[in-house]
Design an enzyme around this catalytic site. Sequence first.
Site, PDB file in Angstrom:
ATOM      1  CG  ASP A  35      -1.743  52.917  61.016  1.00 28.02           C
ATOM      2  OD1 ASP A  35      -1.663  53.596  62.050  1.00 28.02           O
ATOM      3  OD2 ASP A  35      -2.721  52.222  60.741  1.00 28.02           O
ATOM      4  NE  ARG A  82      -3.794  38.310  62.296  1.00 29.90           N
ATOM      5  CZ  ARG A  82      -3.283  39.522  62.260  1.00 29.90           C
ATOM      6  NH1 ARG A  82      -2.721  39.967  61.157  1.00 29.90           N
ATOM      7  NH2 ARG A  82      -3.334  40.311  63.315  1.00 29.90           N
ATOM      8  CE1 TYR A 126      -2.212  46.863  63.887  1.00 26.34           C
ATOM      9  CE2 TYR A 126      -0.134  45.781  64.341  1.00 26.34           C
ATOM     10  CZ  TYR A 126      -1.283  45.900  63.590  1.00 26.34           C
ATOM     11  OH  TYR A 126      -1.500  45.060  62.540  1.00 26.34           O
ATOM     12  CG  HIS A 159      -5.170  50.793  66.089  1.00 28.80           C
ATOM     13  ND1 HIS A 159      -4.093  51.581  65.853  1.00 28.80           N
ATOM     14  CD2 HIS A 159      -5.732  50.582  64.884  1.00 28.80           C
ATOM     15  CE1 HIS A 159      -3.991  51.831  64.564  1.00 28.80           C
ATOM     16  NE2 HIS A 159      -4.976  51.231  63.951  1.00 28.80           N
TER      17      HIS A 159
END
Length: 158
Positions: free
Chosen positions: A128, A144, A130, A135
């Site tokens: 995957d 986080r 970004y 996203h």
Amino acid sequence: MKSFIEVDQESDFPIQNLPYGVFTTETQSTKHIGVAIGEYVLDITLLEAKGFLTEALNGAQNIFNQGVLNPFLALKNDVWHQVRKTLQSLLSIDNETIQSDSSLKEEVLIPRSIITNHVPISIGDYTDFYASKNHATHVGTMFRGKDNALMPNWTSLP
């Protein structure tokens, strides 16, 4: 270019668009590679085994008998073009090779209504990435929290 197979004008699969796929039938459980043409699938696994694709494959062997398209995709672009040209030629109304041989025609042209499609490519791994700041922020929030969602250096990374 016109096929000897009658293809409805509304079909997504005329001779100009021969999409590759992997299929089985009720009587044949071994996965074969084929291309759709009208309401049929042309079995290119059998065509390769019978030697019809030898020249187009430029010395490569056993490309279409592995049940996935990966070996074919690993070949060079010019081989892809040659294979497509050969398939289009074999399906052309001007080529008697398949259309005049009733047993070959019956063997390599399978009605789409009796096939089962399978995943055509063996996926070895998945990564995957970004795709956008939005996203990255969304993923960062999951890991986080909202206050530290986007790392300070994200906008300066390549």
